[in-house]
Scaffold this active site. Structure first.
Site, mmCIF file in Angstrom:
data_model
loop_
_atom_site.group_PDB
_atom_site.id
_atom_site.type_symbol
_atom_site.label_atom_id
_atom_site.label_comp_id
_atom_site.label_asym_id
_atom_site.label_seq_id
_atom_site.Cartn_x
_atom_site.Cartn_y
_atom_site.Cartn_z
ATOM 1 N N GLY A 8 0.836 -1.209 0.000
ATOM 2 C CA GLY A 8 0.000 0.000 0.000
ATOM 3 C C GLY A 8 0.864 1.250 0.000
ATOM 4 O O GLY A 8 0.519 2.259 0.609
ATOM 5 N N GLY A 11 -0.612 4.830 -0.926
ATOM 6 C CA GLY A 11 -1.728 5.400 -0.174
ATOM 7 C C GLY A 11 -1.298 6.557 0.715
ATOM 8 O O GLY A 11 -0.148 7.007 0.669
ATOM 9 N N GLN A 12 -2.249 7.031 1.545
ATOM 10 C CA GLN A 12 -1.982 8.224 2.362
ATOM 11 C C GLN A 12 -0.776 8.015 3.283
ATOM 12 O O GLN A 12 0.103 8.859 3.363
ATOM 13 C CB GLN A 12 -3.216 8.585 3.215
ATOM 14 N N ILE A 35 -0.792 -1.867 -6.042
ATOM 15 C CA ILE A 35 -1.695 -2.668 -6.882
ATOM 16 C C ILE A 35 -1.866 -1.947 -8.221
ATOM 17 O O ILE A 35 -1.760 -0.714 -8.279
ATOM 18 C CB ILE A 35 -3.078 -2.914 -6.217
ATOM 19 N N ASP A 54 -0.268 -7.367 -4.167
ATOM 20 C CA ASP A 54 -1.688 -7.431 -3.823
ATOM 21 C C ASP A 54 -1.817 -8.421 -2.666
ATOM 22 O O ASP A 54 -1.463 -9.595 -2.817
ATOM 23 C CB ASP A 54 -2.484 -7.897 -5.056
ATOM 24 N N TYR A 143 -15.368 -1.772 8.889
ATOM 25 C CA TYR A 143 -13.974 -1.355 9.101
ATOM 26 C C TYR A 143 -13.543 -1.723 10.529
ATOM 27 O O TYR A 143 -12.483 -2.323 10.743
ATOM 28 C CB TYR A 143 -13.895 0.156 8.885
ATOM 29 N N LYS A 147 -10.728 -4.281 11.982
ATOM 30 C CA LYS A 147 -9.602 -3.777 12.781
ATOM 31 C C LYS A 147 -9.460 -4.560 14.093
ATOM 32 O O LYS A 147 -8.347 -4.882 14.504
ATOM 33 C CB LYS A 147 -9.754 -2.271 13.046
HETATM 34 C C1 AKB Z 1 -11.036 6.536 8.885
HETATM 35 O O1 AKB Z 1 -11.595 7.611 9.149
HETATM 36 O O2 AKB Z 1 -11.612 5.555 8.402
HETATM 37 C C2 AKB Z 1 -9.563 6.419 9.215
HETATM 38 C C3 AKB Z 1 -9.343 5.905 10.599
HETATM 39 C C4 AKB Z 1 -9.523 6.800 11.751
HETATM 40 O O3 AKB Z 1 -9.027 4.775 10.774
HETATM 41 N N1 AKB Z 1 -8.930 7.677 9.033
#
Ligand code: AKB
Length: 319
Positions: A8, A11-12, A35, A54, A143, A147
């Protein structure tokens, strides 16, 4: 001498971490994993090797690890919180099946792995103020689910197989190099762009919603510091709370107006992002990271704002 793979890398976080690793560990080989469709460009491409990496392609990853004798992987492949709500199956595939591929390769080849967690690993029942290191984690977003599972799986591979897994729970990250894209905390980046361009900013998060935030240089420093930390001092592994500032939208707008008084904001609250933001901590307690590996942030809201505005003006060619 280290051989590092950043998954990655465009990415940011990856775009800045890859360059920092190359600069600060000069004897190292840092492979920029990407990727197709998100190829490295410019300095990122020219300053070191790059390879398609990937996370869903275990054989391809294993080949890179063997070819470059990789000893450390920074696994930054993830869909952020808002986009993961729209694409939950893809988020699961990347964040969970991808992580499993990486951990299996790490187990076979003795590789250390950093896979970030997030404030997103917490949920509505978590204590919101001074969120402890070890507390209730019952997130309601895909998400967040990935996590928490990332933390558990990474700890499992450490306890069961001795894989050197370590990670932090990143707050919302603010930076000027690469836009985040699809996160709940993105507003705190985007408002700087609007302020510098002189455009009205539409805020998707309601006033009064506090979230932990951090300036990118501190976040990069945290990741590298933790991977270098003395393992005998680590009572925790996956993942450490780290914190530097917590604010609600009005506070960051007021801070930016100290330097760009013309900033105009209107609210158009996005119910998906707002529900996620409300369920996340207001401010985390990072005392375990401070005790176990001497974590300490450098930037506060004021120094971050000065640096963001200066660098965005340069980047956008606006004075
Ligand atoms: C998001 O907002 O999804 C991310 C994080 C806080 O994990 N920046």
């Amino acid at each position: 001498m280290k051989n590092i793979l950043v998954v990655g890398s465009t990415g940011q976080i990856g775009s800045e971490l890859t360059m920092k690793l190359r600069r600060e560990i000069p004897q190292s080989t840092v492979v920029a994993g990407y990727i197709p469709g998100a190829e490295p460009k410019g300095e990122l491409l020219e300053s070191g090797p790059s390879a398609i990496a990937d996370v869903r392609d275990a054989a391809g990853l294993a080949e890179i690890v063997t070819r470059y004798k990789i000893d450390t992987i920074y696994n930054l492949a993830a869909l952020l919180s808002a986009v993961a709500e729209r694409k939950p199956l893809l988020a699961w595939d990347i964040q969970m099946n991808g992580l499993l591929n990486i951990l299996e390769i790490a187990r076979e080849k003795g590789v250390a792995v950093f896979t970030p967690s997030s404030i997103g690993s917490f949920g509505p029942e978590t204590p919101h103020v001074g969120t402890p290191q070890d507390t209730i984690q019952r997130p309601r977003s895909m998400y967040g689910v990935t996590k928490v599972a990332t933390e558990l799986l990474s700890d499992y591979y450490f306890h069961k197989y001795g894989v050197d897994t370590r990670s932090v729970r990143f707050p919302g990250l603010i930076s000027y190099t690469t836009l985040p894209g699809g996160g709940t905390t993105d507003y705190a980046v985007e408002v700087y762009y609007s302020a510098v361009k002189g455009e009205e900013f539409t805020c998707p998060i309601a006033p009064g919603t506090y979230m932990d935030m951090m300036y990118m240089p501190d976040a990069l420093h945290a990741a590298m510091m933790l991977m270098e930390a003395d393992p005998s001092r680590l009572k925790h592994r996956n993942s450490f709370n780290i914190a530097s500032m917590s604010f609600e939208p009005e506070q960051i707008f007021a801070k930016i107006r100290e330097y760009i008084p013309s900033l105009q904001v209107r609210y158009e609250v996005d119910p998906v992002r707002q529900a996620i933001a409300t369920s996340w901590p207001d401010s985390m307690d990072d005392s375990c990271a401070r005790e176990e590996w001497d974590w300490k942030p450098t930037f506060d809201m004021d120094s971050m704002t000065v640096d963001m505005i200066k660098n965005l003006r340069l980047k956008l060619g606006i004075q």
